[in-house]
Write a protein that holds these residues in place. Structure first.
Motif, PDB file in Angstrom:
ATOM      1  N   SER A 124      -8.912   4.744  -3.270  1.00  0.00           N
ATOM      2  CA  SER A 124      -8.632   3.530  -4.025  1.00  0.00           C
ATOM      3  C   SER A 124      -9.956   2.990  -4.548  1.00  0.00           C
ATOM      4  O   SER A 124     -10.828   2.629  -3.763  1.00  0.00           O
ATOM      5  N   THR A 136       1.069   4.072  -3.088  1.00  0.00           N
ATOM      6  CA  THR A 136       0.760   5.494  -2.878  1.00  0.00           C
ATOM      7  C   THR A 136       1.976   6.356  -3.157  1.00  0.00           C
ATOM      8  O   THR A 136       1.865   7.435  -3.755  1.00  0.00           O
ATOM      9  N   SER A 143      -1.115   4.408   3.390  1.00  0.00           N
ATOM     10  CA  SER A 143      -1.025   5.417   2.332  1.00  0.00           C
ATOM     11  C   SER A 143      -0.728   6.795   2.900  1.00  0.00           C
ATOM     12  O   SER A 143       0.003   7.582   2.286  1.00  0.00           O
ATOM     13  N   PHE A 159       0.839  -1.205   0.000  1.00  0.00           N
ATOM     14  CA  PHE A 159       0.000   0.000   0.000  1.00  0.00           C
ATOM     15  C   PHE A 159       0.878   1.260   0.000  1.00  0.00           C
ATOM     16  O   PHE A 159       0.606   2.227  -0.724  1.00  0.00           O
TER      17      PHE A 159
END
Length: 543
Positions: free
Chosen positions: A401, A56, A413, A52
């Motif tokens: 997302s 990001t 993120s 994740f």
């Protein structure tokens, strides 16, 4: 030099700043090589979080983020985040440690064929089976991940290959990506069709943000006087304050913007990713479409493409803007749609109901954050409210997302976003369900000294699933759970804990959190009875 050291030199050549991941036995050679490099290894508390973060980072930095896991359970944990980046079109390179080649032909401890496992969730992947191919594999992984449409790639590094000596091998040089444009004949035909349209409408997708085409888009819509609506991941491409912005679409069922889609005689999709918003939800009358993107459109019965305008999105928008004559159109309806949508948020500014209604939470958050600050929504009922009502001024300031849309994405993120943009306030907007999936990364934020803000909407259950259950069955089942004392939990990690006990406390708490410049956790009870009220309201909208 061994292969692991060569591999790290290749990462340095690619401009890698960080590798996010969890150490394991089969990747210790790689970790040892990173320790002697300028690359910073970010230890995460779970492999999914590492992916994740890398996704990001890639989305905001504009170059592939890198994540690392060991074989077996480490690699399978990592896969969810890799799939999330791939479907969200975020550039990411995943690296997995692997069993040695001498035990891959048989059942072996923690061994799975990761090349076949990762194949469906990546653009490309490969195993390094020979020391000398290392530079080629690394270069291709970064090249493919960073090509439009961005996505994930995967490199599998067996432990015996990682420790193998290698001679006369050097990293390959990076290369500029080519910029392609649509032919003049396509531009002229598309321009003619746009000029003929009486009620054209633009649907802006994630590709505009990826390619930084917001200025070209702005010039195009201003010259042509064509209103634009955003997908969840296209938010901010046109500021919500622009009179031609129809804000955000993506909730199933009727919404204010449904009237715009129904009344259009031509729809232009720009950088649109179909995974976000199925055409059957917004093009029920099969209006003709001009598809402006880097790739041909996916085949869909409700997506009748009249023209594919393919290539560099900023360049093609500029070509269209130059080719088309200025237009005057009847767009009075746009002001009406904007007024209704904006008033829906405004009417909750002074709401005092407790637990707090979603509209009020968003209103307070929007008032406190600056235009360039970043709000990151996790997945759950709060995501639908944030997408619909948190209005963005700039690209990549409201991150949602909406491809794979995995729960747990927000806190990791937020950590990555704060690393890319330390000068901005970063808020992770979570539900209590999604927070618990990656909440251990609070420790990562503390260890890295990153002053992120976590705003948790607490309803003691999976609110989005309950919303769907109530719509379909008029009852809910199996969605409730217990919660810890979040004040003690947050404080134990080192976050400043805040608990909202009345509605008038939220805005001051957010203001204080922004001013403190330290990690803050805000526990905010939410009233999700508003979910079904919204469903009823959307059902009553008449164009």
């Amino acid at each position: 030099m061994n292969v692991a050291e060569l591999f790290v030199k290749c990462l340095e050549q690619e401009g890698v700043e960080y590798v996010f991941g969890v150490p394991g036995e089969e990747n210790i050679d790689l970790l040892d090589a990173i320790a002697d490099s300028e690359i910073e290894f970010i230890v995460t508390r779970h492999e999914t979080s590492a992916a994740f973060m890398a996704g990001t980072y890639g989305r905001l930095a504009g170059k592939p983020g890198v994540c690392l896991a060991t074989l077996g359970p480490g690699a399978t944990n990592l896969m969810t985040g890799v799939a999330n980046a791939n479907m969200d079109h975020a550039p990411l390179v995943a690296i997995t440690g692997q069993a040695g080649l001498d035990r891959q032909h048989k059942t072996s401890h923690q061994y799975y064929d990761l090349i076949n496992m990762y194949e469906p969730v990546t653009k490309w992947n490969a195993q390094i089976k020979s020391a000398k191919i290392t530079p080629e594999v690394v270069r291709k992984a970064f090249q493919v991940a960073g090509q439009e449409k961005w996505g994930a790639t995967h490199i599998d590094l067996p432990e015996d290959i990682a420790g193998m000596d290698v001679e006369a091998a050097t990293p390959l040089k990076t290369n500029e990506r080519p910029h392609t444009m649509a032919s003049q004949s396509i531009i002229e035909q598309a321009a003619h069709m746009i000029e003929k349209a009486e009620h054209p409408l633009i649907l802006v997708g994630n590709g505009v943000n990826r390619q930084h085409a917001e200025n070209e888009l702005q010039a195009f819509i201003e010259k042509m006087q064509i209103p634009a609506v955003h997908s969840f991941m296209g938010k901010g491409s046109v500021s919500w304050e622009n009179d031609l912005s129809l804000l955000t679409a993506g909730i199933s069922g009727n919404d204010y913007i449904t009237c715009g889609f129904n009344g259009a005689d031509l729809i232009m999709t720009i950088g649109f990713d179909m995974a976000e918003y199925p055409p059957k939800n917004w093009n029920r009358q099969n209006h003709p479409i001009i598809h402006i993107d880097t790739e041909e459109a996916e085949t869909d019965a409700n997506y009748p493409v009249a023209f594919n305008v393919l290539g560099d999105i900023p360049a093609n928008l500029k070509q269209l803007t130059e080719k088309i004559s200025p237009q005057k159109r009847d767009i009075d309806w746009v002001a009406n749609v904007r007024e209704q949508a904006l008033n829906e948020l405004k009417e909750f500014e002074d709401d005092s109901h407790f637990p707090i209604k979603p509209q009020k939470i968003i209103s307070d958050l929007r008032h406190v954050l600056n235009e360039s600050d970043i709000a990151i929504s996790d997945v759950g009922a709060h995501k639908m409210w944030m997408a619909r009502m948190y209005h963005a001024h700039e690209p990549n300031t409201c991150l949602i997302s909406n491809g794979l849309a995995s729960m747990g994405v927000a806190v990791p993120s937020a950590i990555a976003a704060k690393m890319v943009h330390p000068e901005r306030n970063v808020v992770a907007v979570c539900g209590d369900g999604s927070f618990q999936m990656t909440g251990a990364e609070l420790e990562t934020a503390i260890r890295l000294n990153l002053p992120i803000i976590v705003l948790m909407w607490r309803d003691d259950g999976y609110g989005l699933i309950e919303w769907h259950q109530l719509k379909h069955f008029d009852r809910s089942s199996y969605i409730k759970f217990g919660n810890p004392d979040y004040q003690q939990l947050a404080a134990s990690y080192g976050f400043e804990p805040m608990k909202i006990t009345s509605t008038d406390e939220l805005k001051p708490a957010l203001e204080k959190a922004v001013s403190m410049n330290k990690p803050v956790f805000i526990d905010c009870p939410v009233d999700y009875s508003e979910n079904m009220k919204l469903t009823e309201k959307l059902g009553d909208i008449i164009c």
